[in-house]
Design a protein around this motif. Structure first.
Motif, PDB file in Angstrom:
ATOM      1  N   SER A 116      46.575  16.760  48.556  1.00 24.33           N
ATOM      2  CA  SER A 116      46.520  16.800  50.016  1.00 24.33           C
ATOM      3  C   SER A 116      47.764  17.452  50.600  1.00 24.33           C
ATOM      4  O   SER A 116      47.683  18.216  51.577  1.00 24.33           O
ATOM      5  N   LEU A 117      48.933  17.182  50.008  1.00 22.71           N
ATOM      6  CA  LEU A 117      50.161  17.804  50.482  1.00 22.71           C
ATOM      7  C   LEU A 117      50.138  19.301  50.207  1.00 22.71           C
ATOM      8  O   LEU A 117      50.545  20.106  51.062  1.00 22.71           O
TER       9      LEU A 117
ATOM     10  N   ALA B   6      48.622  15.323  55.967  1.00 21.95           N
ATOM     11  CA  ALA B   6      48.931  14.664  54.695  1.00 21.95           C
ATOM     12  C   ALA B   6      49.544  13.300  54.972  1.00 21.95           C
ATOM     13  O   ALA B   6      50.278  13.112  55.941  1.00 21.95           O
TER      14      ALA B   6
END
Length: 289
Positions: A199-200, A232
Motif C-alpha cells: 500500500s505504501l 497508506a
C-alpha cells in the motif's frame, strides 16, 4: 612468445591471432573478479520484471534496464565479502614472464599457482563503483604492504576467485531470500516484517504518476503528501521512505526516483566567529596618577 618490457615492469599483453585479440582466461577452477560480479548480478536481478511506469520511461528516454545502479547494488556484497575475508582473492600472472631487468633483486612475477592476496591489501586497492577491477588500478608498494612479490603481481597479474569458494558464498547469500529476484517466493523471510508495504509503494507510485512528487522534491514533502491524501496506513519515518525510493529506483530504473546525495560542506576547525572583533579583549591601561 616474448613479453616486452616497459618502464622496468613486464606488460601482460593479449595474444593476437589473425588480426583478432584473444581473451586470456584464468586457470581452470578460477574466475576473474568481473565474472564473479556478473554471476552475482545475474542471481540478484535475474528474471526481475519492473513496473509498466519504468517501461514507458525507457521507451521515452531510450534507456536500458541494465544501468549502473543495479551493477553497483549487486557488486557491494561481493566487494564487502572480499575485503572482510569471507571470499578469498588470488593473483595469477603469465608463467612465461621473465625477471625485471631494472630491478633484478625483485622476485619474478610469473606464478605457477595462484597467490592469495591479504585482506589488508585488498582494502587499500582502488575500487571504482564498489567493484575491484580484474587488474589493480595504480598499485603501490605501500598498498601491497611492503611485499615486493605482491606488488609485482599486482602490476602484471589479474585478480581471480576460486569458483568453488564463490559458489559456496553465492548459495549462502541466496538462502537469505533478500534478492529483488526473490520477491515472489512464498517462504517467509525471518525477522521483523518490513514497513515497505504494498500500500505504501502504491501510494508513492500514484503520486509520481500524478506528477505530484519527484525525488528532487525531497522525502519530507513525500511524507506530508502521503499523510494528506491518506492513501497508506501507518506511514513510516522519513528514513524508511528514503530506502523505499532507492529501492523503486533500482527496480524500475525510472529517473523520477533518482536521488542525488547532498554533499555537506566541512567547516574548518580554525574558522573564526562571525564577528571576531567582538571577542577580542582590549587590555585596560590605568591612567597615570
Amino acid at each position: 612468445m616474448s613479453v616486452p618490457e616497459h618502464a622496468g615492469i613486464p606488460i601482460d599483453i593479449s595474444r593476437i591471432q589473425e588480426g583478432e585479440t584473444e581473451k586470456q582466461h584464468p586457470p581452470q577452477g578460477y574466475l576473474l573478479l568481473s565474472e564473479a560480479y556478473a554471476r552475482h548480478h545475474a542471481g540478484v536481478w535475474g528474471g526481475f520484471k519492473s513496473f509498466p511506469l519504468a517501461q514507458d520511461s525507457r521507451r521515452k528516454h531510450k534507456t536500458s534496464v541494465g544501468f549502473g545502479a543495479r551493477r553497483t547494488y549487486a557488486a557491494q556484497p561481493v566487494t564487502a565479502a572480499v575485503r572482510h575475508g569471507n571470499l578469498r582473492v588470488y593473483l595469477v600472472a603469465d608463467p612465461n614472464l621473465g625477471p625485471n631487468i631494472d630491478r633484478p633483486k625483485w622476485p619474478v612475477a610469473s606464478t605457477q599457482e595462484p597467490v592469495s592476496v591479504p585482506t589488508d591489501v585488498l582494502r587499500r586497492l582502488i575500487a571504482p563503483r564498489d567493484m575491484l577491477p580484474d587488474h589493480a588500478l595504480c598499485p603501490t608498494l605501500k598498498a601491497a604492504g611492503g611485499d615486493s612479490n605482491i606488488y609485482v603481481l599486482l602490476r602484471v597479474g589479474a585478480l581471480v576467485v576460486q569458483e568453488r569458494e564463490l559458489e559456496d558464498w553465492y548459495r549462502s547469500q541466496r538462502s537469505r531470500g533478500r534478492w529483488p529476484s526473490q520477491q515472489s517466493r512464498s517462504k517467509r523471510i525471518p525477522g521483523r516484517p518490513t514497513k515497505q508495504t504494498e500500500s505504501l509503494k502504491n501510494a508513492v507510485l500514484t503520486l509520481v504518476r500524478d506528477q505530484a512528487w519527484r525525488a528532487r522534491d525531497g522525502i519530507a514533502k513525500l511524507r506530508s503528501l502521503i499523510l494528506e491524501r491518506g492513501e497508506a496506513k501507518d506511514v513510516p519515518s522519513a528514513d524508511t521512505l528514503e530506502r523505499l525510493v532507492s529501492r523503486l529506483y533500482l527496480e524500475t530504473g525510472d529517473p523520477v526516483f533518482h536521488r542525488v546525495p547532498r554533499v555537506r560542506k566541512k567547516q574548518h576547525r580554525c574558522s573564526l566567529p562571525q564577528n571576531p572583533a567582538s571577542n577580542i579583549e582590549v587590555p585596560q591601561i590605568d591612567a597615570p596618577s
